[in-house]
Write a protein that holds these residues in place. Structure first.
Motif, PDB file in Angstrom:
ATOM      1  N   VAL A 408       0.863  -1.181   0.000  1.00  0.00           N
ATOM      2  CA  VAL A 408       0.000   0.000   0.000  1.00  0.00           C
ATOM      3  C   VAL A 408       0.897   1.227   0.000  1.00  0.00           C
ATOM      4  O   VAL A 408       1.819   1.332   0.819  1.00  0.00           O
ATOM      5  N   GLY A 409       0.661   2.130  -0.931  1.00  0.00           N
ATOM      6  CA  GLY A 409       1.526   3.303  -1.033  1.00  0.00           C
ATOM      7  C   GLY A 409       0.838   4.464  -1.696  1.00  0.00           C
ATOM      8  O   GLY A 409      -0.367   4.436  -1.968  1.00  0.00           O
ATOM      9  N   VAL A 410       1.628   5.483  -1.962  1.00  0.00           N
ATOM     10  CA  VAL A 410       1.136   6.729  -2.558  1.00  0.00           C
ATOM     11  C   VAL A 410       2.024   7.094  -3.735  1.00  0.00           C
ATOM     12  O   VAL A 410       3.261   7.042  -3.620  1.00  0.00           O
ATOM     13  N   HIS A 411       1.407   7.448  -4.853  1.00  0.00           N
ATOM     14  CA  HIS A 411       2.132   7.997  -6.002  1.00  0.00           C
ATOM     15  C   HIS A 411       1.953   9.510  -5.954  1.00  0.00           C
ATOM     16  O   HIS A 411       0.861  10.029  -6.177  1.00  0.00           O
ATOM     17  N   HIS A 412       3.025  10.229  -5.621  1.00  0.00           N
ATOM     18  CA  HIS A 412       2.929  11.668  -5.394  1.00  0.00           C
ATOM     19  C   HIS A 412       2.907  12.439  -6.714  1.00  0.00           C
ATOM     20  O   HIS A 412       3.262  11.907  -7.773  1.00  0.00           O
ATOM     21  N   ARG A 413       2.531  13.695  -6.601  1.00  0.00           N
ATOM     22  CA  ARG A 413       2.406  14.525  -7.802  1.00  0.00           C
ATOM     23  C   ARG A 413       3.745  14.728  -8.509  1.00  0.00           C
ATOM     24  O   ARG A 413       3.788  14.961  -9.710  1.00  0.00           O
ATOM     25  N   ASP A 414       4.851  14.648  -7.765  1.00  0.00           N
ATOM     26  CA  ASP A 414       6.158  14.811  -8.405  1.00  0.00           C
ATOM     27  C   ASP A 414       6.674  13.517  -9.030  1.00  0.00           C
ATOM     28  O   ASP A 414       7.793  13.462  -9.530  1.00  0.00           O
ATOM     29  N   GLY A 415       5.867  12.456  -8.993  1.00  0.00           N
ATOM     30  CA  GLY A 415       6.247  11.190  -9.598  1.00  0.00           C
ATOM     31  C   GLY A 415       6.892  10.202  -8.655  1.00  0.00           C
ATOM     32  O   GLY A 415       7.088   9.041  -9.018  1.00  0.00           O
ATOM     33  N   SER A 416       7.238  10.643  -7.446  1.00  0.00           N
ATOM     34  CA  SER A 416       7.870   9.733  -6.493  1.00  0.00           C
ATOM     35  C   SER A 416       6.826   8.838  -5.830  1.00  0.00           C
ATOM     36  O   SER A 416       5.621   9.109  -5.879  1.00  0.00           O
ATOM     37  N   VAL A 417       7.329   7.779  -5.207  1.00  0.00           N
ATOM     38  CA  VAL A 417       6.463   6.764  -4.610  1.00  0.00           C
ATOM     39  C   VAL A 417       6.807   6.611  -3.132  1.00  0.00           C
ATOM     40  O   VAL A 417       7.988   6.573  -2.770  1.00  0.00           O
ATOM     41  N   SER A 418       5.787   6.522  -2.293  1.00  0.00           N
ATOM     42  CA  SER A 418       5.973   6.192  -0.879  1.00  0.00           C
ATOM     43  C   SER A 418       5.264   4.883  -0.587  1.00  0.00           C
ATOM     44  O   SER A 418       4.145   4.662  -1.066  1.00  0.00           O
ATOM     45  N   VAL A 419       5.911   4.019   0.173  1.00  0.00           N
ATOM     46  CA  VAL A 419       5.275   2.795   0.645  1.00  0.00           C
ATOM     47  C   VAL A 419       4.860   3.002   2.090  1.00  0.00           C
ATOM     48  O   VAL A 419       5.665   3.415   2.927  1.00  0.00           O
TER      49      VAL A 419
END
Length: 525
Positions: A408-419
């Motif tokens: 489960v994560g987030v695709h941020h507006r700057d293109g980076s990814v957080s898990v």
């Protein structure tokens, strides 16, 4: 040199003039009397001799060969020898719990088992099911001893198609029994190793580098790593098989690394060396970590230990099934930033031109907007061929042309990814990983913090310290502003159930502490 055939990898490198010298912290298990210093031609000869011995034992092209032994880089030498004679090596960690190891051996149904007397003692039923059994340490009744087999056979290499099975690795197993992942030459060598085997400015291996690796050598990362470093041929490679600081210190000081790669858990264990007067990391220009996100306190300690003007930390995120998916770089300034706990969970951007990511609602599978959490889906040409004995499970993780990471994560507006968490480990109202990072920043005495679900009420934190003690006042201050949690269970490092790569087996820890494991759906595991 471009890596190609893993069966002749060292021969090809020797023919190309590679002059890398390998320094080991202990002799190879398959060559215990040959010392701790090796050249590329010597490694090529060892792989050829081992391949001849496996042929003498009765291993044939197409056979699956299970390798289960003590942690050392000769896992990969054995695998290369098996590939050379046309068989398919399956590298299984000896640190697996016996029931899990037995399950994997039953799924694998190997024609041969290469192992140790200790493994045989705890897995006799599974060993008996393998037609051939070869021990690498001592002679055992009913098994061939590797050193006693004939190493003089002709041993011409057997070639295979690039889409045929090349090697089998198991996943970490943090959420249950590990899965057996099949890779081909195309997916692992051509799509992964060749991408990395380039002298990229600043981060690529140089011919004068001293590279140190401290890994779990049964896992897929090191097989790919072996192809990469043999092709790029740095001056020296230092191999560490353990994570005890006092054991690693003499070799690290004798050959101070300029590039360091280690398991996140090993970085944590070796961290005391960064504070020594003659710290062995003073020449490091590049640190590399994979398998898991690094906690900010450890990252800061290593970057501060380097005397280079601008040391870099390259953090990779990926899976056994896919290889690396994203990369992220850290510097001293970013590691000291107030939001360092969140930036270490930002795992960078997808590998350009190689990897695509999509975030979807885990229930509907519809895409969610940037910045909102959801299930991370992946598209990569390096995707493995499948799971041994669990092909239905493999197909269930496919979503059209996409592959479910189970994270489960987030695709941020700057293109980076957080898990945020593994889907199977999710708890209502918090990101366990982010909360753990914040706790570790606020508790300098903590080696690690882990949050698990409890059967009723608030989640239970486990705090790992060197002596199993924690100041209650320090804990009260650390949890200010964080989601509600119970009083912590304070443990030592060895009291925490771990995978072969040092990751915490959260479900096993929860069962140990609470009697049950409260998890997410587990649908995408």
């Amino acid at each position: 040199m471009r890596p190609n055939d893993m069966g002749t990898l060292f021969e090809d490198a020797a023919a190309g003039g590679a002059r890398t010298v390998f320094h080991l912290d202990r002799p190879f298990d398959i060559a215990p009397r040959a010392g701790t210093r090796w050249t590329v031609p010597e490694l090529a000869a060892l792989v050829r001799a081992t391949a001849a011995r496996l042929t003498d034992a009765g291993v044939r092209p197409g056979d699956r060969v299970a390798i289960v032994k003590d942690n050392h880089w000769d896992y990969d030498l054995l695998a290369c020898a098996a590939v050379r004679i046309g068989s398919v090596p399956a590298q299984l960690s000896a640190r697996l719990d016996t029931p899990d190891l037995l399950t994997l051996l039953r799924r694998l149904r190997p024609a041969a088992l290469i192992t140790t007397s200790a493994v045989l003692a705890r897995c006799r039923d599974a060993a008996a099911s393998a037609p051939l059994c070869v021990t690498v340490d001592t002679a055992v009744p009913g098994a061939a001893h590797l050193a006693a087999l004939d190493a003089s056979g002709p041993g011409a290499p057997v070639r295979r198609h690039e889409d045929e099975a090349l090697v089998i690795h198991h996943t970490s197993g943090t959420t249950g029994v590990p899965k057996l992942v099949v890779h081909s030459t195309r997916t692992l060598v051509h799509k992964l190793a060749r991408l990395e085997a380039v002298r990229y400015p600043g981060i690529g291996l140089r011919r004068d580098d001293t590279l140190c690796n401290a890994s779990a050598y049964a896992h897929g990362r090191t097989f790919c790593w072996t192809a990469v470093v043999t092709a790029l041929a740095p001056a020296r490679i230092v191999v560490l098989t353990g994570d005890e600081p006092d054991t690693a210190d003499p070799l690290l000081r004798a050959y101070p690394p300029t590039v360091m790669e280690a398991l996140p858990a090993t970085y944590v264990r070796l961290r005391p060396l960064t504070a020594r007067l003659d710290n062995p990391f003073r020449r490091v220009r590049l640190y590399i970590s994979t398998y898991d996100a690094m906690h900010p306190p450890a990252l800061r300690a290593y970057l501060a230990a380097s005397r280079r003007a601008h040391p870099l930390w390259m953090q990779g995120w990926g899976q056994t099934e896919t290889g690396p998916l994203t990369f992220r770089f850290h510097t001293r300034s970013s590691a000291l930033a107030p939001d360092a706990a969140s930036t270490t969970r930002r795992l960078g951007r997808p590998v350009p031109g190689r990897t695509r990511l999509r975030v979807v609602d885990p229930d509907t599978l519809y895409p969610v907007p940037r910045g909102r959490p959801g299930l991370l889906l992946i598209r990569t040409p390096a995707l493995a061929l499948g799971y041994v004995g669990e092909q239905e499970r493999w197909e269930a993780k496919r979503v059209g042309d996409w592959w479910s990471s189970g994270d489960v994560g987030v695709h941020h507006r700057d293109g980076s990814v957080s898990v945020l968490d593994r889907e199977a480990d999710t708890l209502p109202g918090m990101s366990c990983l982010r909360t753990e990072d914040l706790l570790e920043q606020r508790l300098p005495q903590a080696l690690e913090c882990v949050i698990v679900g409890a059967p009723d009420g608030d989640p239970l934190p486990a705090v790992v310290t060197a002596d199993g003690r924690l100041d209650p006042d320090a804990w009260k201050q650390a949890v200010q502003g964080l989601p509600p949690m119970r009083q912590p269970a304070v443990l030592t490092w060895d009291e925490v159930p771990r995978t072969g790569t040092g990751k915490v087996r959260r479900a096993a820890l929860a069962r140990h502490l609470t009697g049950t494991a409260v998890t997410g759906t587990g649908r995408w595991t």
